[in-house]
Design an enzyme around this catalytic site. Structure first.
Site, PDB file in Angstrom:
ATOM      1  N   SER A   1      -2.741  -4.513   9.874  1.00  0.00           N
ATOM      2  CA  SER A   1      -2.849  -5.973   9.094  1.00  0.00           C
ATOM      3  C   SER A   1      -1.240  -6.753   9.788  1.00  0.00           C
ATOM      4  CB  SER A   1      -2.068  -5.388   8.128  1.00  0.00           C
ATOM      5  OG  SER A   1      -3.449  -4.890   7.281  1.00  0.00           O
ATOM      6  N   ALA A   2      -0.686  -7.600   9.213  1.00  0.00           N
ATOM      7  CA  ALA A   2      -0.221  -8.868   9.784  1.00  0.00           C
ATOM      8  C   ALA A   2      -0.094  -9.017  11.328  1.00  0.00           C
ATOM      9  CB  ALA A   2       1.151  -8.604   8.623  1.00  0.00           C
ATOM     10  N   CYS A   3      -1.341  -8.688  12.124  1.00  0.00           N
ATOM     11  CA  CYS A   3      -0.602  -9.544  13.383  1.00  0.00           C
ATOM     12  C   CYS A   3      -1.613  -9.851  13.990  1.00  0.00           C
ATOM     13  CB  CYS A   3      -1.119  -7.840  14.018  1.00  0.00           C
ATOM     14  SG  CYS A   3       0.136  -6.798  13.816  1.00  0.00           S
TER      15      CYS A   3
ATOM     16  N   GLY B   1      -3.569 -21.868  18.339  1.00  0.00           N
ATOM     17  CA  GLY B   1      -5.250 -22.088  19.100  1.00  0.00           C
ATOM     18  C   GLY B   1      -5.331 -22.191  20.880  1.00  0.00           C
TER      19      GLY B   1
ATOM     20  N   HIS C   1     -12.516  -2.363   9.849  1.00  0.00           N
ATOM     21  CA  HIS C   1     -11.230  -3.400   9.600  1.00  0.00           C
ATOM     22  C   HIS C   1     -11.263  -4.581  10.483  1.00  0.00           C
ATOM     23  CE1 HIS C   1      -6.749  -3.980   8.677  1.00  0.00           C
ATOM     24  NE2 HIS C   1      -7.244  -4.700   8.220  1.00  0.00           N
TER      25      HIS C   1
ATOM     26  N   ASN D   1       5.550  -8.406   2.795  1.00  0.00           N
ATOM     27  CA  ASN D   1       4.706  -8.093   2.089  1.00  0.00           C
ATOM     28  C   ASN D   1       3.790  -9.502   1.191  1.00  0.00           C
ATOM     29  OD1 ASN D   1       1.559  -7.429   3.242  1.00  0.00           O
ATOM     30  ND2 ASN D   1       1.872  -5.541   1.024  1.00  0.00           N
TER      31      ASN D   1
ATOM     32  N   TYR E   1      -0.924  -3.842  -7.739  1.00  0.00           N
ATOM     33  CA  TYR E   1      -0.503  -4.299  -6.465  1.00  0.00           C
ATOM     34  C   TYR E   1      -1.701  -4.262  -5.586  1.00  0.00           C
ATOM     35  CZ  TYR E   1       1.046  -6.866  -3.103  1.00  0.00           C
ATOM     36  OH  TYR E   1       1.546  -8.456  -1.730  1.00  0.00           O
ATOM     37  N   GLY E   2      -2.095  -5.281  -5.141  1.00  0.00           N
ATOM     38  CA  GLY E   2      -2.863  -5.003  -4.083  1.00  0.00           C
ATOM     39  C   GLY E   2      -3.989  -4.380  -3.646  1.00  0.00           C
TER      40      GLY E   2
ATOM     41  N   ARG F   1       1.098  -0.724  -0.475  1.00  0.00           N
ATOM     42  CA  ARG F   1       0.007  -0.507  -0.093  1.00  0.00           C
ATOM     43  C   ARG F   1       0.367   1.327  -0.122  1.00  0.00           C
ATOM     44  NH1 ARG F   1      -2.707  -2.648   4.020  1.00  0.00           N
ATOM     45  NH2 ARG F   1      -1.265  -1.021   5.842  1.00  0.00           N
TER      46      ARG F   1
ATOM     47  N   ASP G   1     -11.068 -10.150   7.506  1.00  0.00           N
ATOM     48  CA  ASP G   1     -10.750  -8.925   6.939  1.00  0.00           C
ATOM     49  C   ASP G   1     -11.209  -7.422   7.818  1.00  0.00           C
ATOM     50  OD1 ASP G   1      -8.274  -7.103   6.829  1.00  0.00           O
ATOM     51  OD2 ASP G   1      -8.436  -7.044   4.757  1.00  0.00           O
TER      52      ASP G   1
ATOM     53  N   ARG H   1       1.112 -12.602  -1.050  1.00  0.00           N
ATOM     54  CA  ARG H   1      -0.144 -12.125  -0.385  1.00  0.00           C
ATOM     55  C   ARG H   1      -0.299 -13.731  -1.023  1.00  0.00           C
ATOM     56  NH1 ARG H   1      -2.645  -8.648   2.635  1.00  0.00           N
ATOM     57  NH2 ARG H   1      -1.062  -7.050   3.329  1.00  0.00           N
TER      58      ARG H   1
ATOM     59  N   LYS I   1      -4.696 -11.598  12.793  1.00  0.00           N
ATOM     60  CA  LYS I   1      -6.077 -11.453  12.747  1.00  0.00           C
ATOM     61  C   LYS I   1      -6.879 -12.934  11.936  1.00  0.00           C
ATOM     62  CE  LYS I   1      -7.399  -8.070   9.722  1.00  0.00           C
ATOM     63  NZ  LYS I   1      -8.579  -6.892   9.759  1.00  0.00           N
ATOM     64  N   THR I   2      -6.009 -13.063  10.058  1.00  0.00           N
ATOM     65  CA  THR I   2      -6.675 -14.216   9.887  1.00  0.00           C
ATOM     66  C   THR I   2      -6.416 -15.659  10.166  1.00  0.00           C
ATOM     67  OG1 THR I   2      -5.655 -13.458   7.435  1.00  0.00           O
ATOM     68  CG2 THR I   2      -5.566 -15.098   7.759  1.00  0.00           C
TER      69      THR I   2
ATOM     70  N   LYS J   1      -9.549  -2.455   0.332  1.00  0.00           N
ATOM     71  CA  LYS J   1      -9.900  -0.668   1.321  1.00  0.00           C
ATOM     72  C   LYS J   1     -10.303   0.267   0.995  1.00  0.00           C
ATOM     73  CE  LYS J   1      -6.737  -3.625   3.635  1.00  0.00           C
ATOM     74  NZ  LYS J   1      -7.394  -4.504   5.041  1.00  0.00           N
TER      75      LYS J   1
END
Length: 654
Positions: free
Chosen positions: A316-318, A561, A294, A434, A265-266, A113, A341, A436, A320-321, A274
């Site tokens: 992002s990248a913390c 888990g 978000h 980053n 990109y993205g 981004r 997301d 994906r 979440k997924t 976004k």
């Protein structure tokens, strides 16, 4: 997506013939590459478009000057055609190890981004930017005047699609026809964007049938590299055309329009993500009385068969997924994924907050994803997936940092930059930090049965969280709604590779929305606080979690888990169980109330919940300074009061 494996050879021959004819049509559309007013429609029917959509297409075709126009229908035939074209152009290559999976590598200058080139354009600056203290630059939005925006767009878009095809993508954010969904039309000269949008959104004729003559969000995108008679503008054929020097992403709320130039990109180019779902989405949500956030959406089922849905905001990248697709270790618990997301949430007529996932796919960060950290994500991406900027293994698979234990014996690695027989000794990552995966949500093995429910799922808890290596406890609950809004406003985390920041720097990221606010952050807080005034609403409980607190030997909490043990405590709190005690920062678990049975490693719970007075005094001072500098006079009184209350509790209780 993909070729029918029952008759691969026949299907391949069929698509070859169709694609050959298609490409001839493109080539025949113009031989002189000069401005024109009539455009060859090589796929679809311009006359079948709703009147206002056709006007939007023709208006921008006059400006961008494409060679041909392709109106997307979302069919399998079209998907195969796009993959054929992308492979022929060298933009993607097949990954032999998996079913219908593809690898793309971008220009190294087009990998993230571009927040410094992303703008909101409103007549009044104050509608977008808070009145910061002492002229401090706002970190919460970039504003550009409509006049300057028009000038910048006019310098970029005329003739930008010469030699290229303009694709018209009708797409729905959310289930087609849901009262919570919105429709967009993206115009782009990138087949990669079309293929990715076909995964991330619902596209095609059904969307147009639902739209009829209604309103839609206008999304214009170009890679910014017109083709001349000798090739691209600089005479070199490119597999990843882009124009990093002139990148610009502009949002024009008063016109319900997004214009993106220069990046392929993205989130810079997949404008449903976004740009629409959060920046413009948050503006629409405020106008119409709902929330565009978000946040992941997950279902949690306890051993008794009771189920509750939570929404959670993480930068992002913390993780979440990972949380959205968790495999609980606590016996009897089950997690299902609605979305990883973005959440669009609206209170129904009974006062219940309901949420939909406006996306149809996952655009997840690859590094750190593995069978250990997120087995369900790994199972999801094994087919029908476009990988971008990851490394490739010699047996036709993918590789990124975190997959060391899954690398086949004797396999060699080619890095995302094309370095063959890559090894760690190069001191460069194999995959871009980053990088994906773009994969259909419906093939996730734990996708929730209600993930496409038109009315949305009922949200009973909202979770905020970020990477905080010190001082912040494992979990706490907000005292009430106002305090919960304060907790979201005060959210901080280490920066991520998704944007233009160096990692390991703790940054303010309120509501995990810092790069995505569509309007004045103070007004955004007012919008959240306003729900407190309606006593007919069933406001969810609000929690804060921190899986990332560290001690001398590393992380204090095992995570992954094992986070189901924290979800269990929150689940019981939503059920009204008396298992919390008051602390200076919020309601924390009564000692022993987090179920540690069967945990394989010893955890120092005292240290996980220790609240160092000096840390929290510093936190209060820093928050006060942040709010004064970044929000200034726009900070709501209720948030000021919550900060004062926190300061008093830290002084008297720690």
């Amino acid at each position: 997506m993909g070729v029918d494996k029952v008759n691969t050879q026949a299907a391949s021959s069929s698509i070859d013939m169709f694609a050959t004819h298609y490409l001839k049509e493109v080539a025949c559309s113009s031989s002189k590459l000069q401005p024109k007013s009539n455009y060859r429609i090589i796929y679809g029917n311009l006359n079948r478009l709703p009147k206002q959509v056709r006007f939007y297409v023709e208006e921008n075709a006059k400006v961008c000057q494409p060679e041909a126009i392709h109106i997307c229908d979302g069919s399998e035939k079209e998907k195969d055609l796009l993959l054929y074209i992308l492979q022929k152009e060298g933009t993607i290559k097949p990954l032999a190890k998996y079913e219908n999976c593809w690898l793309a590598n971008t220009d190294p200058a087009d990998v993230a981004r571009v927040e410094s080139r992303t703008f909101i354009s409103t007549e009044e600056r104050h509608d977008t930017i808070t009145r910061t203290k002492g002229g401090v630059k706002s970190m919460l939005a970039n504003w550009m005047s409509p006049q300057d925006t028009e000038e910048a767009l006019h310098a970029r878009f005329p003739g930008c699609m010469m030699g290229r095809t303009m694709y018209v993508i009708p797409f729905s954010m959310g289930p087609v026809g849901s009262p919570l969904s919105k429709i967009g039309i993206e115009l782009t000269d990138s087949a990669y964007v079309v293929a990715s949008m076909g995964i991330m959104t619902r596209i095609g004729q059904k969307v147009l049938d639902t739209l009829k003559e209604g309103e839609f969000v206008k999304c214009l995108h170009s890679v910014g590299k017109p083709v001349t008679s000798t090739g691209v503008a600089d005479g070199i054929k490119e597999s990843w055309p882009c124009n990093p020097k002139d990148v610009m992403i502009a949002h024009l709320p008063e016109r319900n329009e997004i214009c993106s130039f220069g990046s392929g990109y993205g989130g810079n180019s997949l404008l449903g993500k976004k740009c629409f779902a959060l920046r413009l989405g948050s503006i629409l949500a405020r106008r119409e009385g709902w929330l565009a956030e978000h946040m992941l959406i997950m279902g949690v089922e306890n051993p008794k068969g009771e189920k509750k849905y939570f929404a959670a905001a993480f930068p992002s990248a913390c993780g979440k997924t990972n949380l959205a697709m968790m495999e609980p270790t606590l016996p009897g618990y089950k997690v299902t994924c609605v979305g990883d997301d973005i959440a669009w949430m609206r209170f129904d007529k009974n006062g219940q907050l309901r949420a939909i996932n406006p996306e149809a796919g996952f655009f997840g960060v690859a590094p750190g994803t593995s069978m250990k950290t997120n087995p369900n994500a790994m199972r999801t991406v094994m087919k029908n997936t476009i990988f971008t900027n990851v490394a490739e293994t010699s047996d036709g698979g993918v590789y990124w940092e975190g997959m060391e234990d899954e690398l086949p014996d004797n396999a060699t690695i080619t890095s995302w930059l094309g370095e063959e027989e890559w090894s760690k000794s190069t001191e460069k990552p194999a995959a871009h930090p980053n990088s994906r995966f773009c994969t259909p949500a419906g093939q996730c093995p734990i996708i929730d049965e209600q993930w496409e429910s038109p009315e949305g799922v009922p949200i009973e808890g909202i979770i905020f969280g970020g990477r905080r290596p010190e001082g912040v406890p494992l979990v706490y609950e907000a005292f009430d709604w106002n305090h919960g809004v304060f907790v979201g406003a005060a959210l901080k985390s280490e920066a991520t590779a998704a944007a233009e920041h160096k990692a390991k720097v703790v940054m303010h990221d309120p509501f995990a929305m810092r790069p995505f606010f569509g309007y004045n952050f103070g007004h955004y807080l007012d919008h959240w606080l306003s729900f407190q005034d309606n006593n007919k609403l069933k406001l969810p409980k609000v929690f804060h979690v921190n899986w990332f607190r560290k001690g001398p030997k590393g992380f204090l909490w095992p995570g992954f888990g094992e986070n189901s043990r924290v979800l269990d405590w929150m689940f019981r709190r939503v059920n009204g169980e008396d298992c919390a005690i008051k602390s200076a920062v919020g309601l924390i678990p009564v000692p022993g109330s987090i179920d540690l049975s069967g945990l394989k490693e010893e955890v120092d719970m005292d240290e996980l919940f220790r609240l160092p007075k000096d840390f929290w005094q510093s936190e209060v001072r820093e928050l006060k300074n942040y709010f004064e500098e970044q929000v200034g006079e726009d900070l709501p009184v209720n948030i000021q009061r919550e900060l004062q209350k926190l300061e008093q509790r830290v002084q008297s209780e720690l």
